[in-house]
Design a protein around this motif. Structure first.
Motif, PDB file in Angstrom:
ATOM      1  N   ARG A  24       0.836  -1.201   0.000  1.00  0.00           N
ATOM      2  CA  ARG A  24       0.000   0.000   0.000  1.00  0.00           C
ATOM      3  C   ARG A  24       0.881   1.266   0.000  1.00  0.00           C
ATOM      4  O   ARG A  24       0.597   2.229  -0.700  1.00  0.00           O
ATOM      5  CB  ARG A  24      -0.882  -0.051   1.248  1.00  0.00           C
ATOM      6  N   GLU A  25       1.944   1.234   0.793  1.00  0.00           N
ATOM      7  CA  GLU A  25       2.813   2.405   0.917  1.00  0.00           C
ATOM      8  C   GLU A  25       3.456   2.742  -0.433  1.00  0.00           C
ATOM      9  O   GLU A  25       3.545   3.907  -0.812  1.00  0.00           O
ATOM     10  CB  GLU A  25       3.912   2.160   1.965  1.00  0.00           C
ATOM     11  N   GLU A  26       3.913   1.694  -1.124  1.00  0.00           N
ATOM     12  CA  GLU A  26       4.559   1.922  -2.421  1.00  0.00           C
ATOM     13  C   GLU A  26       3.617   2.665  -3.360  1.00  0.00           C
ATOM     14  O   GLU A  26       3.990   3.640  -4.005  1.00  0.00           O
ATOM     15  CB  GLU A  26       4.943   0.582  -3.047  1.00  0.00           C
ATOM     16  N   ILE A  27       2.374   2.181  -3.431  1.00  0.00           N
ATOM     17  CA  ILE A  27       1.395   2.784  -4.338  1.00  0.00           C
ATOM     18  C   ILE A  27       1.132   4.228  -3.927  1.00  0.00           C
ATOM     19  O   ILE A  27       1.114   5.131  -4.759  1.00  0.00           O
ATOM     20  CB  ILE A  27       0.088   1.957  -4.341  1.00  0.00           C
ATOM     21  N   ASP A  28       0.956   4.442  -2.610  1.00  0.00           N
ATOM     22  CA  ASP A  28       0.701   5.801  -2.122  1.00  0.00           C
ATOM     23  C   ASP A  28       1.849   6.730  -2.498  1.00  0.00           C
ATOM     24  O   ASP A  28       1.633   7.857  -2.949  1.00  0.00           O
ATOM     25  CB  ASP A  28       0.513   5.801  -0.598  1.00  0.00           C
ATOM     26  N   GLU A  29       3.075   6.228  -2.312  1.00  0.00           N
ATOM     27  CA  GLU A  29       4.257   7.021  -2.634  1.00  0.00           C
ATOM     28  C   GLU A  29       4.235   7.425  -4.107  1.00  0.00           C
ATOM     29  O   GLU A  29       4.418   8.587  -4.458  1.00  0.00           O
ATOM     30  CB  GLU A  29       5.517   6.202  -2.322  1.00  0.00           C
ATOM     31  N   ARG A  32       1.672  10.017  -4.796  1.00  0.00           N
ATOM     32  CA  ARG A  32       2.069  11.321  -4.288  1.00  0.00           C
ATOM     33  C   ARG A  32       3.048  11.988  -5.254  1.00  0.00           C
ATOM     34  O   ARG A  32       2.916  13.174  -5.572  1.00  0.00           O
ATOM     35  CB  ARG A  32       2.719  11.156  -2.905  1.00  0.00           C
ATOM     36  N   LEU A  33       4.007  11.203  -5.746  1.00  0.00           N
ATOM     37  CA  LEU A  33       4.991  11.738  -6.689  1.00  0.00           C
ATOM     38  C   LEU A  33       4.295  12.252  -7.948  1.00  0.00           C
ATOM     39  O   LEU A  33       4.591  13.345  -8.432  1.00  0.00           O
ATOM     40  CB  LEU A  33       6.018  10.663  -7.052  1.00  0.00           C
ATOM     41  N   VAL A  34       3.368  11.462  -8.468  1.00  0.00           N
ATOM     42  CA  VAL A  34       2.645  11.858  -9.678  1.00  0.00           C
ATOM     43  C   VAL A  34       1.890  13.154  -9.420  1.00  0.00           C
ATOM     44  O   VAL A  34       1.904  14.070 -10.235  1.00  0.00           O
ATOM     45  CB  VAL A  34       1.677  10.736 -10.118  1.00  0.00           C
ATOM     46  N   GLU A  35       1.236  13.222  -8.258  1.00  0.00           N
ATOM     47  CA  GLU A  35       0.474  14.411  -7.893  1.00  0.00           C
ATOM     48  C   GLU A  35       1.376  15.647  -7.878  1.00  0.00           C
ATOM     49  O   GLU A  35       1.046  16.687  -8.453  1.00  0.00           O
ATOM     50  CB  GLU A  35      -0.134  14.195  -6.498  1.00  0.00           C
ATOM     51  N   ARG A  37       4.247  16.070  -9.403  1.00  0.00           N
ATOM     52  CA  ARG A  37       4.693  16.382 -10.761  1.00  0.00           C
ATOM     53  C   ARG A  37       3.599  17.150 -11.492  1.00  0.00           C
ATOM     54  O   ARG A  37       3.851  18.140 -12.161  1.00  0.00           O
ATOM     55  CB  ARG A  37       5.029  15.088 -11.498  1.00  0.00           C
ATOM     56  N   ARG A  38       2.349  16.676 -11.346  1.00  0.00           N
ATOM     57  CA  ARG A  38       1.231  17.305 -12.035  1.00  0.00           C
ATOM     58  C   ARG A  38       1.067  18.756 -11.587  1.00  0.00           C
ATOM     59  O   ARG A  38       0.866  19.651 -12.394  1.00  0.00           O
ATOM     60  CB  ARG A  38      -0.053  16.517 -11.766  1.00  0.00           C
ATOM     61  N   LYS A  39       1.182  18.978 -10.278  1.00  0.00           N
ATOM     62  CA  LYS A  39       1.035  20.335  -9.753  1.00  0.00           C
ATOM     63  C   LYS A  39       2.119  21.251 -10.314  1.00  0.00           C
ATOM     64  O   LYS A  39       1.841  22.388 -10.703  1.00  0.00           O
ATOM     65  CB  LYS A  39       1.098  20.319  -8.225  1.00  0.00           C
ATOM     66  N   LEU A  40       3.356  20.741 -10.344  1.00  0.00           N
ATOM     67  CA  LEU A  40       4.459  21.543 -10.876  1.00  0.00           C
ATOM     68  C   LEU A  40       4.171  21.936 -12.323  1.00  0.00           C
ATOM     69  O   LEU A  40       4.303  23.103 -12.702  1.00  0.00           O
ATOM     70  CB  LEU A  40       5.768  20.762 -10.797  1.00  0.00           C
ATOM     71  N   LEU A  41       3.777  20.941 -13.126  1.00  0.00           N
ATOM     72  CA  LEU A  41       3.493  21.215 -14.537  1.00  0.00           C
ATOM     73  C   LEU A  41       2.379  22.241 -14.660  1.00  0.00           C
ATOM     74  O   LEU A  41       2.458  23.168 -15.465  1.00  0.00           O
ATOM     75  CB  LEU A  41       3.097  19.923 -15.255  1.00  0.00           C
ATOM     76  N   GLU A  42       1.337  22.090 -13.839  1.00  0.00           N
ATOM     77  CA  GLU A  42       0.211  23.014 -13.879  1.00  0.00           C
ATOM     78  C   GLU A  42       0.680  24.431 -13.593  1.00  0.00           C
ATOM     79  O   GLU A  42       0.326  25.373 -14.295  1.00  0.00           O
ATOM     80  CB  GLU A  42      -0.835  22.599 -12.834  1.00  0.00           C
ATOM     81  N   ASP A  43       1.489  24.564 -12.540  1.00  0.00           N
ATOM     82  CA  ASP A  43       1.983  25.888 -12.153  1.00  0.00           C
ATOM     83  C   ASP A  43       2.787  26.504 -13.293  1.00  0.00           C
ATOM     84  O   ASP A  43       2.639  27.699 -13.599  1.00  0.00           O
ATOM     85  CB  ASP A  43       2.840  25.796 -10.893  1.00  0.00           C
ATOM     86  N   GLU A  44       3.644  25.680 -13.912  1.00  0.00           N
ATOM     87  CA  GLU A  44       4.445  26.195 -15.020  1.00  0.00           C
ATOM     88  C   GLU A  44       3.548  26.697 -16.144  1.00  0.00           C
ATOM     89  O   GLU A  44       3.747  27.782 -16.689  1.00  0.00           O
ATOM     90  CB  GLU A  44       5.379  25.107 -15.553  1.00  0.00           C
ATOM     91  N   ARG A  45       2.529  25.906 -16.459  1.00  0.00           N
ATOM     92  CA  ARG A  45       1.617  26.306 -17.534  1.00  0.00           C
ATOM     93  C   ARG A  45       0.925  27.609 -17.183  1.00  0.00           C
ATOM     94  O   ARG A  45       0.816  28.511 -17.992  1.00  0.00           O
ATOM     95  CB  ARG A  45       0.576  25.202 -17.782  1.00  0.00           C
ATOM     96  N   ARG A  46       0.444  27.688 -15.946  1.00  0.00           N
ATOM     97  CA  ARG A  46      -0.249  28.910 -15.515  1.00  0.00           C
ATOM     98  C   ARG A  46       0.676  30.119 -15.652  1.00  0.00           C
ATOM     99  O   ARG A  46       0.258  31.171 -16.137  1.00  0.00           O
ATOM    100  CB  ARG A  46      -0.703  28.770 -14.054  1.00  0.00           C
ATOM    101  N   ALA A  47       1.916  29.948 -15.201  1.00  0.00           N
ATOM    102  CA  ALA A  47       2.864  31.067 -15.246  1.00  0.00           C
ATOM    103  C   ALA A  47       3.081  31.514 -16.690  1.00  0.00           C
ATOM    104  O   ALA A  47       3.015  32.711 -16.986  1.00  0.00           O
ATOM    105  CB  ALA A  47       4.190  30.654 -14.611  1.00  0.00           C
ATOM    106  N   SER A  48       3.290  30.553 -17.590  1.00  0.00           N
ATOM    107  CA  SER A  48       3.539  30.923 -18.991  1.00  0.00           C
ATOM    108  C   SER A  48       2.299  31.592 -19.574  1.00  0.00           C
ATOM    109  O   SER A  48       2.403  32.580 -20.297  1.00  0.00           O
ATOM    110  CB  SER A  48       3.932  29.700 -19.817  1.00  0.00           C
ATOM    111  N   LEU A  49       1.130  31.064 -19.230  1.00  0.00           N
ATOM    112  CA  LEU A  49      -0.102  31.676 -19.724  1.00  0.00           C
ATOM    113  C   LEU A  49      -0.218  33.105 -19.210  1.00  0.00           C
ATOM    114  O   LEU A  49      -0.585  34.015 -19.936  1.00  0.00           O
ATOM    115  CB  LEU A  49      -1.320  30.867 -19.253  1.00  0.00           C
TER     116      LEU A  49
END
Length: 67
Positions: A24-29, A32-35, A37-49
């Motif tokens: 369970r921990e592995e999957i959660d980890e 979390r990493l994917v989440e 990464r997604r937030k970082l990408l979103e922020d970058e997109r927002r900033a460029s926009l």
């Protein structure tokens, strides 16, 4: 009746399944990493926009949305 061997792809799937006994921990980890990464990408997109729209706004005060 004659007992047939299951198709090869089923066999490979079974072996994969037995190998990928994730805790369970592995999957959660991973989630979390994917989440993160997604937030970082979103922020970058927002900033460029934001910079793009700011640039456009400075040049032309008429927004294309109101057309």
């Amino acid at each position: 009746g004659v007992t047939r061997r299951p198709p090869a792809r089923l066999e490979s799937l079974k072996t994969q399944k037995s190998q990928s006994v994730h805790s369970r921990e592995e999957i959660d980890e991973r989630m979390r990493l994917v989440e993160e990464r997604r937030k970082l990408l979103e922020d970058e997109r927002r900033a460029s926009l934001r910079t793009k729209s700011a640039r456009v706004r400075r040049r032309a005060p008429v927004s294309p949305i109101s057309e």
